[in-house]
Design a protein around this motif. Structure first.
Motif, mmCIF file in Angstrom:
data_model
loop_
_atom_site.group_PDB
_atom_site.id
_atom_site.type_symbol
_atom_site.label_atom_id
_atom_site.label_comp_id
_atom_site.label_asym_id
_atom_site.label_seq_id
_atom_site.Cartn_x
_atom_site.Cartn_y
_atom_site.Cartn_z
ATOM 1 N N HIS A 167 21.012 -75.520 -42.157
ATOM 2 C CA HIS A 167 20.275 -75.046 -40.984
ATOM 3 C C HIS A 167 21.050 -73.886 -40.344
ATOM 4 O O HIS A 167 21.811 -74.103 -39.393
ATOM 5 C CB HIS A 167 20.103 -76.215 -40.003
ATOM 6 C CG HIS A 167 19.384 -75.865 -38.747
ATOM 7 N ND1 HIS A 167 19.196 -76.756 -37.720
ATOM 8 C CD2 HIS A 167 18.810 -74.717 -38.312
ATOM 9 C CE1 HIS A 167 18.543 -76.180 -36.729
ATOM 10 N NE2 HIS A 167 18.305 -74.934 -37.069
ATOM 11 N N ARG B 167 21.736 -71.541 -37.854
ATOM 12 C CA ARG B 167 21.223 -71.352 -36.485
ATOM 13 C C ARG B 167 21.406 -69.910 -36.050
ATOM 14 O O ARG B 167 22.335 -69.234 -36.500
ATOM 15 C CB ARG B 167 21.963 -72.284 -35.520
ATOM 16 C CG ARG B 167 21.479 -73.715 -35.579
ATOM 17 C CD ARG B 167 22.303 -74.593 -34.650
ATOM 18 N NE ARG B 167 21.731 -75.920 -34.528
ATOM 19 C CZ ARG B 167 20.851 -76.264 -33.587
ATOM 20 N NH1 ARG B 167 20.465 -75.388 -32.679
ATOM 21 N NH2 ARG B 167 20.373 -77.492 -33.554
ATOM 22 N N GLU C 129 16.447 -75.187 -43.390
ATOM 23 C CA GLU C 129 15.885 -75.477 -42.059
ATOM 24 C C GLU C 129 16.069 -74.249 -41.201
ATOM 25 O O GLU C 129 17.171 -73.685 -41.143
ATOM 26 C CB GLU C 129 16.634 -76.647 -41.425
ATOM 27 C CG GLU C 129 16.388 -77.955 -42.115
ATOM 28 C CD GLU C 129 17.030 -79.117 -41.389
ATOM 29 O OE1 GLU C 129 16.556 -80.239 -41.553
ATOM 30 O OE2 GLU C 129 18.014 -78.900 -40.669
ATOM 31 N N VAL D 208 11.866 -75.656 -37.817
ATOM 32 C CA VAL D 208 12.372 -76.516 -36.741
ATOM 33 C C VAL D 208 12.391 -75.732 -35.428
ATOM 34 O O VAL D 208 12.485 -74.507 -35.441
ATOM 35 C CB VAL D 208 13.804 -77.032 -37.065
ATOM 36 C CG1 VAL D 208 13.851 -77.726 -38.407
ATOM 37 C CG2 VAL D 208 14.829 -75.917 -37.026
ATOM 38 N N GLU E 267 14.358 -74.499 -32.060
ATOM 39 C CA GLU E 267 15.795 -74.240 -31.872
ATOM 40 C C GLU E 267 16.073 -73.723 -30.474
ATOM 41 O O GLU E 267 15.369 -72.837 -29.987
ATOM 42 C CB GLU E 267 16.222 -73.201 -32.903
ATOM 43 C CG GLU E 267 17.709 -73.222 -33.183
ATOM 44 C CD GLU E 267 18.061 -72.256 -34.304
ATOM 45 O OE1 GLU E 267 17.698 -72.528 -35.464
ATOM 46 O OE2 GLU E 267 18.681 -71.234 -33.998
ATOM 47 N N GLU F 29 21.286 -76.289 -26.983
ATOM 48 C CA GLU F 29 21.257 -77.704 -27.389
ATOM 49 C C GLU F 29 22.453 -78.031 -28.291
ATOM 50 O O GLU F 29 22.931 -77.181 -29.046
ATOM 51 C CB GLU F 29 19.937 -78.039 -28.109
ATOM 52 C CG GLU F 29 19.800 -77.401 -29.470
ATOM 53 C CD GLU F 29 18.390 -77.487 -30.059
ATOM 54 O OE1 GLU F 29 17.507 -78.144 -29.490
ATOM 55 O OE2 GLU F 29 18.187 -76.857 -31.121
ATOM 56 N N THR G 220 22.259 -80.459 -30.589
ATOM 57 C CA THR G 220 21.601 -80.604 -31.881
ATOM 58 C C THR G 220 20.095 -80.548 -31.624
ATOM 59 O O THR G 220 19.674 -80.494 -30.472
ATOM 60 C CB THR G 220 22.026 -81.915 -32.581
ATOM 61 O OG1 THR G 220 21.417 -81.955 -33.875
ATOM 62 C CG2 THR G 220 21.634 -83.145 -31.793
ATOM 63 N N THR G 221 19.301 -80.570 -32.682
ATOM 64 C CA THR G 221 17.851 -80.393 -32.528
ATOM 65 C C THR G 221 17.270 -81.524 -31.681
ATOM 66 O O THR G 221 17.272 -82.679 -32.100
ATOM 67 C CB THR G 221 17.175 -80.356 -33.915
ATOM 68 O OG1 THR G 221 17.902 -79.443 -34.725
ATOM 69 C CG2 THR G 221 15.742 -79.901 -33.795
ATOM 70 N N HIS H 191 10.999 -86.509 -37.180
ATOM 71 C CA HIS H 191 12.265 -86.494 -36.424
ATOM 72 C C HIS H 191 12.629 -87.942 -36.087
ATOM 73 O O HIS H 191 11.936 -88.599 -35.300
ATOM 74 C CB HIS H 191 12.040 -85.675 -35.149
ATOM 75 C CG HIS H 191 13.282 -85.329 -34.400
ATOM 76 N ND1 HIS H 191 14.393 -86.135 -34.344
ATOM 77 C CD2 HIS H 191 13.589 -84.237 -33.645
ATOM 78 C CE1 HIS H 191 15.320 -85.568 -33.600
ATOM 79 N NE2 HIS H 191 14.852 -84.397 -33.165
ATOM 80 N N HIS I 209 17.273 -86.981 -39.181
ATOM 81 C CA HIS I 209 18.012 -86.663 -37.957
ATOM 82 C C HIS I 209 18.622 -87.937 -37.358
ATOM 83 O O HIS I 209 17.911 -88.884 -37.047
ATOM 84 C CB HIS I 209 17.177 -85.963 -36.877
ATOM 85 C CG HIS I 209 18.074 -85.248 -35.908
ATOM 86 N ND1 HIS I 209 18.474 -83.948 -36.084
ATOM 87 C CD2 HIS I 209 18.721 -85.686 -34.803
ATOM 88 C CE1 HIS I 209 19.301 -83.606 -35.114
ATOM 89 N NE2 HIS I 209 19.471 -84.651 -34.333
#
Ligand SMILES: CC(=O)[C@@H](O)[C@H](O)COP(=O)(O)O
Ligand SMILES: NCC(=O)COP(=O)(O)O
Length: 269
Positions: A47, A49, A74, A96, A98, A102, A104-105, A157, A194
């Motif tokens: 993922h 980011r 992701e 996802v 974002e 945060e 995490t998600t 999720h 998750h």
């Protein structure tokens, strides 16, 4: 008929978290991905980011060259990320939500509230051969919207389930069961992930119709103590055991209904 064995996608983001903490060249998530594959991972999830806190574009490009299984990329549905996916063409892309602030998600993608934009992203990604999945909360509205958006796959999720305790955890589990059932009815492939760990994974793997679990943080954490290959293999054993237990429970329910009548009346003896 026995359904296909549940698959395990291993998320290696947090190998990169450790590397980025010091700006070193190690530990390398690419090396981790190859070890995870040797230990039985069915796919590798990353993922990248927008804030670059763990996985880097360099990792994604290298993984695309060396993986023996499949990459599940992701990503937020931004122009920069869609361009990256169009360049590396991973087998799977999971869209996802974002937020920079945060940890995490935090929640699933609001597909129902952004149907047009999500549909367009799905079309662009499908055009370069990616199987697109939408990371959504286990609720009816989002499952229906995912089907309308044209994504073949969803990932439920499991974070709320993972954080809940007691009756709240049972309620969250029931939401996952209902969402998976509806998604299967709508013809979607159903993944989940998750916050799953060595204690809570079996109950999720037991949910009927699940295709793949994506798990990262717990596996990388456990790898510190038992090594990455053992950590992956242990998780895979638990996922398969959970799926088997779910199948057995479904057969027992069916036999119970047969013996007693679905309405509770006894028709056995
Ligand atoms: C979308 C998802 O559930 C995971 O990929 C998770 O986002 C892992 O990455 P972070 O730990 O950066 O949230
Ligand atoms: N999509 C979920 C995932 O890839 C792994 O999440 P986590 O196990 O790191 O919480």
């Amino acid at each position: 008929m026995h359904p296909p064995r549940i698959l395990l996608g291993v998320n290696i983001d947090h190998v990169a978290t450790l590397r980025q903490a010091r700006g070193t060249r190690y530990p390398d998530p690419v090396q981790a991905a190859l070890l995870a594959e040797e230990a039985g991972a069915d796919g590798i999830t990353v993922h990248p980011r927008e804030d670059g806190r763990h996985i880097q574009v360099r990792d994604v490009r290298l993984l695309a060259e060396v993986l023996n299984t499949r990459m599940n990329l992701e990503m937020a549905a931004t122009e920069a990320m869609i361009a990256l996916a169009e360049e590396v063409r991973p087998a799977h892309v999971c869209l996802v939500p974002e937020k920079r602030e945060e940890l995490t998600t935090e929640g699933g993608l609001d597909v129902a509230g952004s149907l047009e934009a999500v549909s367009q992203a799905c079309q662009r990604l499908a055009a370069v051969g990616c199987d697109v999945s939408l990371f959504i909360d286990p609720c009816v509205e989002q499952v229906e919207a995912a089907a309308r958006a044209g994504a073949p796959t969803i990932e439920l999720h499991t974070g709320a389930y993972a954080e809940a305790r007691g009756q709240a955890a049972r309620d969250e589990h029931a939401r996952l069961v209902a969402a998976a059932e509806m998604a299967v009815e709508l013809g979607l492939v159903v993944n989940a992930g998750h916050g799953l760990n060595y204690h809570n994974v079996e109950a999720v793997a037991a949910i009927s119709g699940l295709h793949e679990l994506n798990i990262g943080h717990a596996i990388i954490g456990r790898a510190l103590f038992v090594g990455l290959k053992e950590a992956v293999a242990e998780m895979k054993r638990l996922a398969i055991a959970g799926q088997e237990a779910g199948l057995l429970a479904a057969v027992e329910d069916h036999e119970h209904d047969h013996d007693h009548g679905a309405d509770g009346s006894c028709c056995g003896a």
